[in-house]
Write an enzyme that holds these catalytic residues in place. Structure first.
Site, PDB file in Angstrom:
ATOM      1  N   ASN A  97     -12.641   3.413   0.319  1.00 35.93           N
ATOM      2  CA  ASN A  97     -11.550   2.593   1.121  1.00 35.93           C
ATOM      3  C   ASN A  97     -12.967   1.662   1.967  1.00 35.93           C
ATOM      4  O   ASN A  97     -12.609   0.363   2.640  1.00 35.93           O
ATOM      5  CB  ASN A  97     -10.569   3.191   2.004  1.00 35.93           C
ATOM      6  N   TYR A 166     -20.305 -10.157   1.262  1.00 34.86           N
ATOM      7  CA  TYR A 166     -19.132  -9.200   0.753  1.00 34.86           C
ATOM      8  C   TYR A 166     -18.514  -9.154  -0.401  1.00 34.86           C
ATOM      9  O   TYR A 166     -17.838  -8.394  -1.614  1.00 34.86           O
ATOM     10  CB  TYR A 166     -18.399  -9.857   1.960  1.00 34.86           C
TER      11      TYR A 166
END
Ligand SMILES: NC(=O)c1ccc[n+]([C@@H]2O[C@H](COP(=O)([O-])OP(=O)(O)OC[C@H]3O[C@@H](n4cnc5c(N)ncnc54)[C@H](OP(=O)(O)O)[C@@H]3O)[C@@H](O)[C@H]2O)c1
Length: 254
Positions: A97, A166
């Site tokens: 995560n 990203y």
């Protein structure tokens, strides 16, 4: 409780979605290893530490082990998994995560930022998965969950512009999921990728945005439900899936 006797590692569990999933796994009976860098409150005001998450789990009566870990650092990941094994003696679930974004256009992105975003979101997932795979293979079961983003799919900059570095890292994570699912399947390890349909209200998101940008944000509840569902899988169940929390909820009635 669906995850009794199971041991989970959650990276980026000091705040946000990682913290919520760690608590959700603990509620289902899993022992949880919290892997992130923050042990004390940060000077810049970004809230959350692994010890605060540990306290939240202990208050529920759960078993928890906070371990300081930088997922971009191979030695740090190796040491974290070793500490987890010394305490809990098995690893059943890995939630990759940990994530960071850099919100600027490519022309304003220094090489160091580009590399950091790729390292945390993608290389970190590789290092953590590689560290637990032999252990899961020995146990002949496991579940790896990669937390990705619709930034990987949107070509118009997206609802929350998070920068191309990203988006590239998360697109890589989606592809990593498919490849790893094929390789790990023969050892009965499920590998899936989960992304929020809507922006999720987290400490990190609040830190980088203003009040006006927060319309339509969701809580982490659906991500937690889906995370718990995927954590309970092995290769005989759901594997090789790249899906949003909304899709997974619809498909499986969560
Ligand atoms: N919130 C959303 O709307 C949204 C949407 C799509 C995808 N996602 C993805 O969901 C995940 C969580 O997002 P979030 O909003 O909860 O983020 P967040 O609140 O900013 O939390 C990020 C977590 O990642 C950890 N982290 C960062 N760099 C790390 C490193 N080098 N080693 C270990 N841990 C590291 C942080 O811990 P430390 O700083 O303590 O190390 C923190 O616990 C991320 O992968 C993100 O890309 C979020």
């Amino acid at each position: 409780m669906r995850l009794e006797e199971k041991v989970a590692i959650v990276t980026g569990a000091s705040r946000g979605i990682g913290k919520a999933i760690a608590v959700g796994l603990a509620r289902e009976g899993a022992s949880v290893v919290l892997a992130a860098r923050s042990e004390i409150a940060r000077a810049d005001g970004l809230a959350g530490t692994i010890h605060e998450t540990a306290t939240a789990i202990e208050e529920l009566g759960g078993k928890v082990l906070p371990v300081k870990c930088d997922v971009t650092d191979e030695a740090s990941v190796t040491a974290m998994v070793k500490t987890a094994m010394a305490t809990f003696h098995r690893i059943d679930i890995l939630v990759n995560n940990a994530g960071v974004a850099f919100f600027y256009p490519i022309a304003e992105t220094p090489l160091k930022r580009w590399e950091t975003v790729l390292k945390v979101n993608l290389t970190g997932a590789f290092l953590c998965a590689r560290a637990v795979l032999p252990l899961m293979a020995d146990q002949k079961s496991g579940s790896i969950i990669n937390i990705s983003s619709l930034a990987a799919d949107e070509r118009d900059g997206g609802t929350v512009p998070t920068g191309v570095a990203y988006a590239v890292a998360k697109a890589g994570l989606d592809r990593f999921t498919w490849g790893l699912a094929v390789e790990a399947g023969k050892h009965n390890i499920a590998v899936n990728c989960l992304k929020p349909k809507q922006p999720v209200d987290t400490e990190g998101m609040r830190f980088w945005t203003t009040d006006g940008e927060r319309n339509g944000w969701a809580s982490a509840d659906k991500m937690v439900k889906c995370g718990v569902f995927l954590a309970a899988q092995d290769a005989s169940g759901v594997t090789g899936t790249v899906a949003t929390d909304e899709e997974l909820s619809l498909w499986h009635g969560l």
